[in-house]
Enzyme design. Structure first.
Site, mmCIF file in Angstrom:
data_model
loop_
_atom_site.group_PDB
_atom_site.id
_atom_site.type_symbol
_atom_site.label_atom_id
_atom_site.label_comp_id
_atom_site.label_asym_id
_atom_site.label_seq_id
_atom_site.Cartn_x
_atom_site.Cartn_y
_atom_site.Cartn_z
ATOM 1 N N ASP A 163 0.825 -1.223 0.000
ATOM 2 C CA ASP A 163 0.000 0.000 0.000
ATOM 3 C C ASP A 163 0.853 1.265 0.000
ATOM 4 O O ASP A 163 0.635 2.171 0.808
ATOM 5 C CB ASP A 163 -0.937 0.021 1.231
ATOM 6 C CG ASP A 163 -1.673 -1.289 1.439
ATOM 7 O OD1 ASP A 163 -1.897 -2.005 0.443
ATOM 8 O OD2 ASP A 163 -2.027 -1.596 2.591
ATOM 9 N N HIS A 192 -2.823 -1.407 -5.300
ATOM 10 C CA HIS A 192 -2.851 -0.422 -4.201
ATOM 11 C C HIS A 192 -1.783 0.648 -4.387
ATOM 12 O O HIS A 192 -0.794 0.717 -3.669
ATOM 13 C CB HIS A 192 -2.750 -1.054 -2.817
ATOM 14 C CG HIS A 192 -3.287 -0.094 -1.802
ATOM 15 N ND1 HIS A 192 -4.275 -0.398 -0.920
ATOM 16 C CD2 HIS A 192 -3.004 1.222 -1.614
ATOM 17 C CE1 HIS A 192 -4.569 0.684 -0.204
ATOM 18 N NE2 HIS A 192 -3.804 1.679 -0.620
ATOM 19 N N GLU A 229 -10.816 -1.163 -4.114
ATOM 20 C CA GLU A 229 -10.169 -0.550 -2.946
ATOM 21 C C GLU A 229 -8.963 0.263 -3.387
ATOM 22 O O GLU A 229 -8.662 0.342 -4.589
ATOM 23 C CB GLU A 229 -9.754 -1.635 -1.930
ATOM 24 C CG GLU A 229 -8.747 -2.641 -2.468
ATOM 25 C CD GLU A 229 -8.413 -3.760 -1.474
ATOM 26 O OE1 GLU A 229 -9.173 -3.982 -0.508
ATOM 27 O OE2 GLU A 229 -7.378 -4.423 -1.679
ATOM 28 N N ARG A 240 4.828 -8.206 0.386
ATOM 29 C CA ARG A 240 4.651 -7.384 -0.816
ATOM 30 C C ARG A 240 5.684 -6.259 -0.799
ATOM 31 O O ARG A 240 5.984 -5.691 0.246
ATOM 32 C CB ARG A 240 3.225 -6.814 -0.864
ATOM 33 C CG ARG A 240 2.190 -7.915 -1.144
ATOM 34 C CD ARG A 240 0.774 -7.404 -0.992
ATOM 35 N NE ARG A 240 0.519 -6.947 0.365
ATOM 36 C CZ ARG A 240 -0.638 -6.432 0.755
ATOM 37 N NH1 ARG A 240 -1.624 -6.277 -0.092
ATOM 38 N NH2 ARG A 240 -0.800 -6.053 2.012
#
Ligand code: NAG
Length: 323
Positions: A34, A260, A198, A290
């Protein structure tokens, strides 16, 4: 002799310039989920999900972020928002920096809410808690700006059983007005694993306004970027004012589930860059493994963005213009 010395000096300057302006992915190997980058006052400020607190890394080049100055700017003991700390983003509004982020309880993810901290004139100043933006489940809040309509808060919310995108006017940095569902995941590429929209991220170019977002369940390799394009005149809170397209950034070259993302400007303001995460897990994954990747956004002849494909890790790339 003097000529040779001058030549050597300029070659040295040239090579150090070249190395400053090149970088390789990933920018952050662990807990790179993110990601969001803001460029301000000569620094890139990178924030990612750590699950436990809010940290900022800063550096003067993208490559420098790998070993940049780092500080923890927020840890919370309030049980309602101590934990599962996700998706922090730095935004500048009315002369101050704010961090919009998601957090909830330690028990489960049902208490996830968007929160905001207020900082100072630079992202490196200290932050204090301002408010929670919603009373129901919500994650991944971001700011969407219009010169003609003002500022909006956009985040991921539930519309029935569909994890969708919601929008509301941002009436002040810590408060929103009436909420509307902006878009629901209905396309085949948005519903793999679970229907999901999202991680919205605003993008502006050539007078056009876009909202990128992440589609499908993050524990699949189909996690990818989609795009909403504003029609330029309709009320931004109405789905009818936006057109959906995608998927526009998908698994490639050993990078799975890219998404993201955030957008940031090059130091000279001439380029827009995309920062996003991906995983090397060929099943897709939604965990701390990630990593953070960055690449330039190119533009198609119709004015829409070309996000390209996630490149092979370790490849030397030209850095943002003006580094
Ligand atoms: C934009 O969308 C609105 C609906 O919200 C519509 O009324 C308007 O005609 C659209 N404008 C254009 C230029 O398509």
């Amino acid at each position: 002799m003097l000529f040779l010395k001058t030549l050597a000096t300029s070659l040295l300057a040239l090579s150090s310039f070249a190395s400053a302006a090149s970088f390789s992915n990933p920018l952050k190997q662990k807990d790179g989920s993110d990601p969001h980058i803001a460029w301000s006052g000569g620094y890139y400020y990178l924030m990612t999900t750590t699950w436990s607190n809010l940290q900022i890394t800063r550096a003067k080049t993208l490559e420098g972020l790998k070993t940049g100055e780092k500080k923890t700017v927020w840890t919370d003991t309030n049980a309602a928002r101590c934990c599962n700390v996700w998706a922090p983003e730095l935004h500048y509004l009315d002369g101050s920096w704010y961090i919009y982020y998601t957090a909830g309880t330690s028990a489960n993810l049902d208490g996830q809410r968007p929160h905001v901290l207020k900082g100072g004139a630079t992202p490196w100043d200290s932050f204090s808690y301002l408010s929670t933006l919603t009373t129901t489940w919500g994650i991944d809040g971001t700011i969407l700006r219009f010169s003609s309509w003002g500022n909006y808060f956009v985040w991921s919310c539930f519309s029935g059983s569909l994890q969708s995108l919601c929008i509301a006017p941002l009436t002040s940095p810590g408060k929103i007005g009436a909420t509307k569902v902006l878009s629901t995941p209905t396309a085949s590429w948005e519903t793999v694993g679970n229907p999901v929209m999202e991680g919205p991220a605003a993008l502006y170019h050539g007078g056009k306004t876009f909202l990128a977002y992440s589609a499908s369940f993050c524990w699949t390799t189909s996690y990818s970027l989609g795009l909403l394009t504003w029609n330029g005149s309709g009320d931004p809170t109405l789905s009818a004012s936006w057109k959906k397209s995608g998927p526009l950034l998908t698994s490639a070259n050993g990078n799975y589930g890219p998404g993201h993302n955030g957008f940031f400007q090059s130091p000279d303001g001439s380029q827009t860059w995309n920062v996003y995460h991906a995983t090397s897990n060929s099943n897709g994954a939604c965990d701390g493994n990630r990593y953070t990747m960055a690449q330039i956004v190119n533009w198609k002849s119709d004015g829409s963005p070309d996000f390209g494909t996630p490149g092979k890790l370790g490849t030397t790339l030209t850095g943002p213009s003006g580094e």
